[in-house]
Design a protein around this motif. Structure first.
Motif, PDB file in Angstrom:
ATOM      1  N   ILE A  79       0.873  -1.171   0.000  1.00 19.18           N
ATOM      2  CA  ILE A  79       0.000   0.000   0.000  1.00 19.18           C
ATOM      3  C   ILE A  79       0.912   1.223   0.000  1.00 19.18           C
ATOM      4  O   ILE A  79       1.830   1.335   0.814  1.00 19.18           O
ATOM      5  N   ILE A  80       0.676   2.134  -0.912  1.00 21.78           N
ATOM      6  CA  ILE A  80       1.522   3.319  -1.063  1.00 21.78           C
ATOM      7  C   ILE A  80       1.156   4.341   0.008  1.00 21.78           C
ATOM      8  O   ILE A  80      -0.015   4.608   0.254  1.00 21.78           O
ATOM      9  N   THR A  81       2.195   4.894   0.629  1.00 23.32           N
ATOM     10  CA  THR A  81       1.991   5.871   1.701  1.00 23.32           C
ATOM     11  C   THR A  81       2.618   7.209   1.334  1.00 23.32           C
ATOM     12  O   THR A  81       3.538   7.284   0.519  1.00 23.32           O
ATOM     13  N   ASP A  82       2.124   8.263   1.958  1.00 24.09           N
ATOM     14  CA  ASP A  82       2.661   9.604   1.777  1.00 24.09           C
ATOM     15  C   ASP A  82       4.045   9.663   2.405  1.00 24.09           C
ATOM     16  O   ASP A  82       4.242   9.189   3.525  1.00 24.09           O
ATOM     17  N   ARG A  83       5.015  10.238   1.699  1.00 27.61           N
ATOM     18  CA  ARG A  83       6.394  10.316   2.203  1.00 27.61           C
ATOM     19  C   ARG A  83       6.510  11.090   3.500  1.00 27.61           C
ATOM     20  O   ARG A  83       7.287  10.739   4.376  1.00 27.61           O
ATOM     21  N   GLU A  84       5.768  12.168   3.619  1.00 20.13           N
ATOM     22  CA  GLU A  84       5.910  13.038   4.787  1.00 20.13           C
ATOM     23  C   GLU A  84       5.117  12.567   5.992  1.00 20.13           C
ATOM     24  O   GLU A  84       5.605  12.615   7.108  1.00 20.13           O
ATOM     25  N   THR A  85       3.880  12.107   5.773  1.00 17.11           N
ATOM     26  CA  THR A  85       3.019  11.753   6.904  1.00 17.11           C
ATOM     27  C   THR A  85       2.995  10.264   7.202  1.00 17.11           C
ATOM     28  O   THR A  85       2.612   9.867   8.301  1.00 17.11           O
ATOM     29  N   GLY A  86       3.362   9.428   6.227  1.00 11.54           N
ATOM     30  CA  GLY A  86       3.295   7.989   6.406  1.00 11.54           C
ATOM     31  C   GLY A  86       1.880   7.444   6.270  1.00 11.54           C
ATOM     32  O   GLY A  86       1.652   6.248   6.392  1.00 11.54           O
ATOM     33  N   ARG A  87       0.912   8.313   5.989  1.00 10.56           N
ATOM     34  CA  ARG A  87      -0.486   7.911   5.853  1.00 10.56           C
ATOM     35  C   ARG A  87      -0.717   7.263   4.493  1.00 10.56           C
ATOM     36  O   ARG A  87      -0.131   7.658   3.491  1.00 10.56           O
ATOM     37  N   SER A  88      -1.608   6.277   4.459  1.00  3.54           N
ATOM     38  CA  SER A  88      -1.965   5.608   3.215  1.00  3.54           C
ATOM     39  C   SER A  88      -2.478   6.624   2.203  1.00  3.54           C
ATOM     40  O   SER A  88      -3.175   7.571   2.553  1.00  3.54           O
ATOM     41  N   ARG A  89      -2.134   6.395   0.928  1.00  2.00           N
ATOM     42  CA  ARG A  89      -2.645   7.256  -0.136  1.00  2.00           C
ATOM     43  C   ARG A  89      -3.875   6.643  -0.797  1.00  2.00           C
ATOM     44  O   ARG A  89      -4.413   7.177  -1.751  1.00  2.00           O
ATOM     45  N   GLY A  90      -4.324   5.483  -0.298  1.00  2.00           N
ATOM     46  CA  GLY A  90      -5.559   4.880  -0.786  1.00  2.00           C
ATOM     47  C   GLY A  90      -5.407   3.999  -2.012  1.00  2.00           C
ATOM     48  O   GLY A  90      -6.397   3.623  -2.631  1.00  2.00           O
ATOM     49  N   PHE A  91      -4.164   3.670  -2.379  1.00  2.00           N
ATOM     50  CA  PHE A  91      -3.953   2.743  -3.486  1.00  2.00           C
ATOM     51  C   PHE A  91      -2.711   1.914  -3.231  1.00  2.00           C
ATOM     52  O   PHE A  91      -1.904   2.222  -2.360  1.00  2.00           O
TER      53      PHE A  91
END
Length: 114
Positions: A32-44
């Motif tokens: 699951i791809i995550t945002d580099r800065e927040t570590g939150r899932s990007r939904g894909f």
């Protein structure tokens, strides 16, 4: 086969994605791809498995609900090489742009001169 999975619930973990696809064959990887800065899932994300198992998984799982969201499942397309942004101060590229200053690469009035 590389499979693209979108509309993934932000709380879904890679293990859940792996388990879902493993019902159709051996899964090489599930990411699951995550945002580099927040570590939150990007939904894909992406799942890798054999071509035959992957085709069966796509047909069966496209539109199936996982953690309250209806998944979009398709064969991943090859990534296109995009030209990199220019940070040339003379052209005002990057962030800020032109002669308006601010941010990075802000032309002749401020900005960063890396």
């Amino acid at each position: 086969m590389n499979i693209f999975v979108s509309n993934i619930n932000y709380s879904t973990r890679e293990e859940s994605l792996h388990d879902l696809f493993s019902e159709f064959g051996e899964v090489s990887s599930a990411k699951i791809i995550t945002d580099r800065e927040t570590g939150r899932s990007r939904g894909f994300g992406f799942v890798e498995m054999s071509d035959e198992d992957g085709k069966n998984a796509i047909e069966s799982l496209n539109g199936k609900e996982l953690d309250g969201k209806e998944l979009n499942v398709s064969e991943a397309k090859p990534r296109e090489d995009k030209p990199r942004r220019s940070f040339d101060n003379n052209r005002g590229g990057g962030y800020g742009g032109g002669n308006r200053g601010g941010g990075y690469g802000g032309g002749n009035r401020g900005g960063s001169n890396w």
